[in-house]
Design an enzyme around this catalytic site. Structure first.
Site, PDB file in Angstrom:
ATOM      1  N   TYR A  58      78.709  14.879  19.107  1.00  0.00           N
ATOM      2  CA  TYR A  58      78.355  13.207  18.858  1.00  0.00           C
ATOM      3  C   TYR A  58      80.022  12.973  17.330  1.00  0.00           C
ATOM      4  O   TYR A  58      79.823  13.987  16.443  1.00  0.00           O
ATOM      5  CB  TYR A  58      77.848  12.530  18.110  1.00  0.00           C
ATOM      6  N   GLU A  67      58.108  -6.861  19.914  1.00  0.00           N
ATOM      7  CA  GLU A  67      58.869  -7.538  21.440  1.00  0.00           C
ATOM      8  C   GLU A  67      59.007  -8.893  20.596  1.00  0.00           C
ATOM      9  O   GLU A  67      60.064  -9.208  21.451  1.00  0.00           O
ATOM     10  CB  GLU A  67      58.002  -7.487  22.249  1.00  0.00           C
TER      11      GLU A  67
END
Ligand SMILES: [Zn+2]
Ligand SMILES: [Zn+2]
Length: 318
Positions: A219, A294
């Site tokens: 990466y 959430e």
């Protein structure tokens, strides 16, 4: 099974949250398509963490790298690219960002030390790769601490595995080690590779052994475009109701880096730890205790939707 060992499997990076956030963003933006002065493309992140193993032939490709190679950013060619990652230890709904280098480059390091097998009671008859391996690990500590200019950006060289030998009284033929090399700057990265190679090869040579060093560039560093970051700061503040903070450098890596090489990019962190928890005790991403509050998903949708629309409107006005 991974590398011949039975291991438990859990990713726990939060990519399920990212998928939910981007799908919701796509739903909202397609609903207002006729009012958008431009085009929005949604890139999901298949195989962000890569395959389970890499063939050291330089041809490894996966996830964003593969998508870019296959032309995902050619038609349409984006003027800017935005992304986010949910982050534990940051309060749910808070956004953390930084201009410039943000996440590290990540390169796989593979080392094979070739000695000569002998009885452990007669080490002079062989070449001991175990001792050379120990010297190698200690020697590698000096690559960052003594040879790398860390005045602008840090770097990391870590050994994660070491395998060699079958019995207490046999000096084995070889030792295998693997690790990771991390940096935030392309120049530092190349120098690290050269210094690691030299350190390993010369330590092996000093013990009469041979070392094979393989470095697989996995990466690139994730670098936020400073001008784009500053331009989009009001959108981040709106999305998070003003709860926007500076992020420290992150030692993890991201394949968003490949998108951000093709177009100016901005990648931010979205907090997902419940606000009534002690942030310093939150299980980090990739930990079995990783948890997503959430309530942060809504902020994630607001973030991506406002980044896309605000950018398009600002461009149309320019
Ligand atoms: Zn991950
Ligand atoms: Zn991730």
């Amino acid at each position: 099974m991974y590398l011949d060992k039975e291991v438990d499997v859990m990713h726990a990076c939060g990519h399920d949250a990212h998928t939910a956030i981007l799908l919701s963003t796509a739903k909202i933006l397609t609903g207002m398509r006729d009012r958008l002065p431009g085009t929005v493309v949604f890139y999901f992140q298949p195989a962000e963490e890569g395959p389970s193993d890499f063939i050291p032939d330089g041809k490894n490709t996966w996830g964003a790298k593969m998508m870019v190679q296959e032309g995902v950013m050619k038609s349409p060619k984006p003027d800017a690219v935005f992304g986010l990652h949910v982050w534990a230890g940051v309060p749910a709904g808070q956004i953390a960002y930084r201009p410039g280098p943000t996440l590290a480059s990540s390169d796989d390091l593979r080392i094979k030390i070739l000695g000569k097998q002998t009885h452990a009671g007669r080490p002079w008859d062989g070449i001991d790769p175990i001792t050379v391996g120990a010297q190698t690990i200690v020697g590698l500590q000096t690559v960052v601490s003594r040879r790398t200019d860390i005045s602008s950006f840090p770097a990391v060289v870590s050994i994660g595995t070491i395998n060699g030998g079958t019995r207490y009284n046999i000096i084995p033929e070889s030792v295998d080690m693997s690790g990771t090399i991390r940096s935030y700057d392309y120049g530092i990265r190349q120098k690290l590779h050269a210094d690691v190679r030299q350190t390993v090869e010369k330590i092996a040579e000093s013990g009469g052994a041979k070392a094979e060093v393989t470095i697989i560039e996995k990466y690139d560093p994730t670098i936020n475009n400073p001008a784009l970051t500053e331009k989009m700061l009001p959108s981040l503040r709106w999305a998070a109701n003003g709860d926007v903070v500076n992020a420290p450098l992150v030692g993890g890596a991201e394949d968003f880096s490949f998108y951000a090489k093709e177009a100016p990019g901005l990648f931010v962190f979205l907090g997902v730890t419940p606000r009534d928890q002690d942030m310093s005790k939150a299980a980090p991403n990739h930990n079995p205790g990783f948890f997503v509050d959430e309530s942060a998903l809504v902020v994630g949708v607001r973030t991506l939707a406002s980044l896309a629309t605000d950018y398009l409107y600002a461009n149309a006005a320019d």
